[in-house]
Design a protein around this motif. Sequence first.
Motif, PDB file in Angstrom:
ATOM      1  N   ALA A 266       0.868  -1.192   0.000  1.00 22.50           N
ATOM      2  CA  ALA A 266       0.000   0.000   0.000  1.00 22.50           C
ATOM      3  C   ALA A 266       0.897   1.232   0.000  1.00 22.50           C
ATOM      4  O   ALA A 266       1.753   1.386   0.871  1.00 22.50           O
ATOM      5  CB  ALA A 266      -0.887   0.002   1.235  1.00 22.50           C
ATOM      6  N   ASN A 267       0.712   2.073  -0.981  1.00 21.20           N
ATOM      7  CA  ASN A 267       1.470   3.323  -1.110  1.00 21.20           C
ATOM      8  C   ASN A 267       0.531   4.444  -0.703  1.00 21.20           C
ATOM      9  O   ASN A 267      -0.339   4.850  -1.482  1.00 21.20           O
ATOM     10  CB  ASN A 267       1.842   3.510  -2.594  1.00 21.20           C
ATOM     11  CG  ASN A 267       3.316   3.454  -2.851  1.00 21.20           C
ATOM     12  OD1 ASN A 267       4.119   3.361  -1.939  1.00 21.20           O
ATOM     13  ND2 ASN A 267       3.677   3.528  -4.132  1.00 21.20           N
TER      14      ASN A 267
ATOM     15  N   LEU B  84      -1.186  -0.961  -4.157  1.00 20.62           N
ATOM     16  CA  LEU B  84      -2.425  -0.213  -3.947  1.00 20.62           C
ATOM     17  C   LEU B  84      -2.002   1.235  -3.776  1.00 20.62           C
ATOM     18  O   LEU B  84      -1.348   1.562  -2.787  1.00 20.62           O
ATOM     19  CB  LEU B  84      -3.081  -0.639  -2.630  1.00 20.62           C
ATOM     20  CG  LEU B  84      -3.935  -1.870  -2.600  1.00 20.62           C
ATOM     21  CD1 LEU B  84      -4.384  -2.136  -1.167  1.00 20.62           C
ATOM     22  CD2 LEU B  84      -5.153  -1.651  -3.484  1.00 20.62           C
ATOM     23  N   GLN B  85      -2.340   2.055  -4.737  1.00 15.33           N
ATOM     24  CA  GLN B  85      -1.810   3.420  -4.725  1.00 15.33           C
ATOM     25  C   GLN B  85      -2.873   4.386  -4.224  1.00 15.33           C
ATOM     26  O   GLN B  85      -3.931   4.499  -4.840  1.00 15.33           O
ATOM     27  CB  GLN B  85      -1.385   3.775  -6.153  1.00 15.33           C
ATOM     28  CG  GLN B  85      -0.694   5.090  -6.307  1.00 15.33           C
ATOM     29  CD  GLN B  85       0.729   5.090  -5.750  1.00 15.33           C
ATOM     30  OE1 GLN B  85       1.470   4.121  -5.907  1.00 15.33           O
ATOM     31  NE2 GLN B  85       1.106   6.163  -5.081  1.00 15.33           N
ATOM     32  N   ILE B  86      -2.618   5.060  -3.113  1.00 14.43           N
ATOM     33  CA  ILE B  86      -3.536   6.105  -2.661  1.00 14.43           C
ATOM     34  C   ILE B  86      -2.768   7.410  -2.624  1.00 14.43           C
ATOM     35  O   ILE B  86      -1.930   7.647  -1.765  1.00 14.43           O
ATOM     36  CB  ILE B  86      -4.133   5.771  -1.278  1.00 14.43           C
ATOM     37  CG1 ILE B  86      -4.818   4.419  -1.387  1.00 14.43           C
ATOM     38  CG2 ILE B  86      -5.073   6.891  -0.822  1.00 14.43           C
ATOM     39  CD1 ILE B  86      -5.979   4.177  -0.508  1.00 14.43           C
TER      40      ILE B  86
ATOM     41  N   TYR C 279      -5.549  -5.116   3.687  1.00 11.49           N
ATOM     42  CA  TYR C 279      -5.461  -5.514   2.276  1.00 11.49           C
ATOM     43  C   TYR C 279      -4.028  -5.762   1.822  1.00 11.49           C
ATOM     44  O   TYR C 279      -3.813  -6.445   0.831  1.00 11.49           O
ATOM     45  CB  TYR C 279      -6.044  -4.407   1.380  1.00 11.49           C
ATOM     46  CG  TYR C 279      -7.376  -3.870   1.831  1.00 11.49           C
ATOM     47  CD1 TYR C 279      -8.390  -4.744   2.248  1.00 11.49           C
ATOM     48  CD2 TYR C 279      -7.629  -2.500   1.855  1.00 11.49           C
ATOM     49  CE1 TYR C 279      -9.607  -4.250   2.678  1.00 11.49           C
ATOM     50  CE2 TYR C 279      -8.861  -2.013   2.272  1.00 11.49           C
ATOM     51  CZ  TYR C 279      -9.836  -2.891   2.693  1.00 11.49           C
ATOM     52  OH  TYR C 279     -11.035  -2.403   3.117  1.00 11.49           O
ATOM     53  N   ALA C 280      -3.081  -5.123   2.517  1.00  9.25           N
ATOM     54  CA  ALA C 280      -1.702  -5.125   2.002  1.00  9.25           C
ATOM     55  C   ALA C 280      -0.742  -5.806   2.972  1.00  9.25           C
ATOM     56  O   ALA C 280      -1.081  -6.036   4.134  1.00  9.25           O
ATOM     57  CB  ALA C 280      -1.252  -3.687   1.754  1.00  9.25           C
ATOM     58  N   ASP C 281       0.474  -6.096   2.490  1.00  9.66           N
ATOM     59  CA  ASP C 281       1.488  -6.761   3.313  1.00  9.66           C
ATOM     60  C   ASP C 281       2.465  -5.771   3.933  1.00  9.66           C
ATOM     61  O   ASP C 281       3.184  -6.105   4.875  1.00  9.66           O
ATOM     62  CB  ASP C 281       2.265  -7.768   2.457  1.00  9.66           C
ATOM     63  CG  ASP C 281       1.321  -8.838   1.919  1.00  9.66           C
ATOM     64  OD1 ASP C 281       0.814  -9.625   2.719  1.00  9.66           O
ATOM     65  OD2 ASP C 281       1.049  -8.836   0.699  1.00  9.66           O
ATOM     66  N   ALA C 282       2.514  -4.560   3.375  1.00  6.93           N
ATOM     67  CA  ALA C 282       3.371  -3.508   3.939  1.00  6.93           C
ATOM     68  C   ALA C 282       2.790  -2.167   3.498  1.00  6.93           C
ATOM     69  O   ALA C 282       2.074  -2.096   2.481  1.00  6.93           O
ATOM     70  CB  ALA C 282       4.809  -3.648   3.444  1.00  6.93           C
ATOM     71  N   ILE C 283       3.093  -1.127   4.280  1.00  7.97           N
ATOM     72  CA  ILE C 283       2.539   0.198   3.967  1.00  7.97           C
ATOM     73  C   ILE C 283       3.669   1.216   3.872  1.00  7.97           C
ATOM     74  O   ILE C 283       4.493   1.322   4.788  1.00  7.97           O
ATOM     75  CB  ILE C 283       1.557   0.663   5.069  1.00  7.97           C
ATOM     76  CG1 ILE C 283       0.394  -0.319   5.192  1.00  7.97           C
ATOM     77  CG2 ILE C 283       1.052   2.082   4.794  1.00  7.97           C
ATOM     78  CD1 ILE C 283      -0.496  -0.066   6.390  1.00  7.97           C
ATOM     79  N   VAL C 284       3.701   1.941   2.765  1.00  5.83           N
ATOM     80  CA  VAL C 284       4.623   3.064   2.626  1.00  5.83           C
ATOM     81  C   VAL C 284       3.806   4.314   2.899  1.00  5.83           C
ATOM     82  O   VAL C 284       2.759   4.528   2.279  1.00  5.83           O
ATOM     83  CB  VAL C 284       5.216   3.104   1.195  1.00  5.83           C
ATOM     84  CG1 VAL C 284       6.029   4.363   0.988  1.00  5.83           C
ATOM     85  CG2 VAL C 284       6.071   1.864   0.937  1.00  5.83           C
TER      86      VAL C 284
END
Length: 329
Positions: free
Chosen positions: A69-70, A95-97, A121-126
């Motif tokens: 997740a970005n 997943l681009q937000i 939803y994601a495995d890591a978050i930036v």
Amino acid sequence: MSRTQFTRSVSRHLPFGEKRDTRFYGKHIISVKEFDRHDLETIFDVAREMRSMVERVGSFDLLKGKVLANLFYEPSTRTSSSFAAAVQRLGGSVLQINNVTFSSVSKGEVLEDTIRTMESYADAIVLRHPDKGSAATAAAVARKPVINAGDGSGEHPTQALLDLFTIHEELGRIDGLTVTMLGDLKYGRTVHSLSRMLGLYDVKLHFVAPDVLGLPPKLMNQLLDTGMQPCKYVDLQQVLPQTDVLYVTRVQRERFDDPAEYEQVKGSYVITPETMRMAKERMIVIHPMPRVDEISMDMDDDPRAAYFRQMEYGMYVRMALLALVLGKA
Ligand code: NCD
């Protein structure tokens, strides 16, 4: 089927596990304070492998099935797209937000809830966010790794990693170099992270800025505590001839409370071919980008201008980091 039976039958057929016993597995990346020299060597070794893999085959399914997740609450070109490219070159997806005004953030959702949502939803978050300390706030509630992609005027650890990797790959070493940081040292989070990280090496550090854009005194004291002896200047000419790495930064207009103050200091320094006549033949000019007017475009053909090569190094470093926190390297 009971829940236990279901779990057991699934795990029996999973072909691969993750390297759960490695240093970075499942870790948040919030500040450069988390790294020692050995960690940096590991990351750079993996980044070099990523580079040769990209050069040979372009992509590789190391993170197949992983979702990143970005989450960007502030503008970004390089950080956001290099993380996206990194996970995609490793076979994962993103997943681009970008524009949080179109997400539930505009309905008043607090950061903690947005983080809990994205990690479902994601495995890591930036995460990039305008508030200093926001990455730590996010990490405090997150079960999945949170990677700080810039928290206001706080830190930008992955940029510091790629800056350092660039220096090493371009000049062949870090110890023994003279690094000059120029521009907005007060609000520039990349300066804050890189100067701290350089404390792990034997470098001579010069800070060149107008008085009002000097390094925050608290950070200066922390650097002095680590045994560094940085020197402050207003005039670049005093240190350019000895400089091996010139780290140029943009004046961070968005962080000024008073626009008149920005007007007074913008354009304080401009690097041109003329300026570079004083510089060594073997040195590099780097910049986290975007540049506004602090490096003139007629500098771009100078072989010492390494700021475009720096972007590419950034993708390899981010590929390495993702593989490490997700237990695949
Ligand atoms: C920097 C940032 O956002 O802090 N850019 C980047 O991530 N490459 C520098 C800047 O915006 O000036």
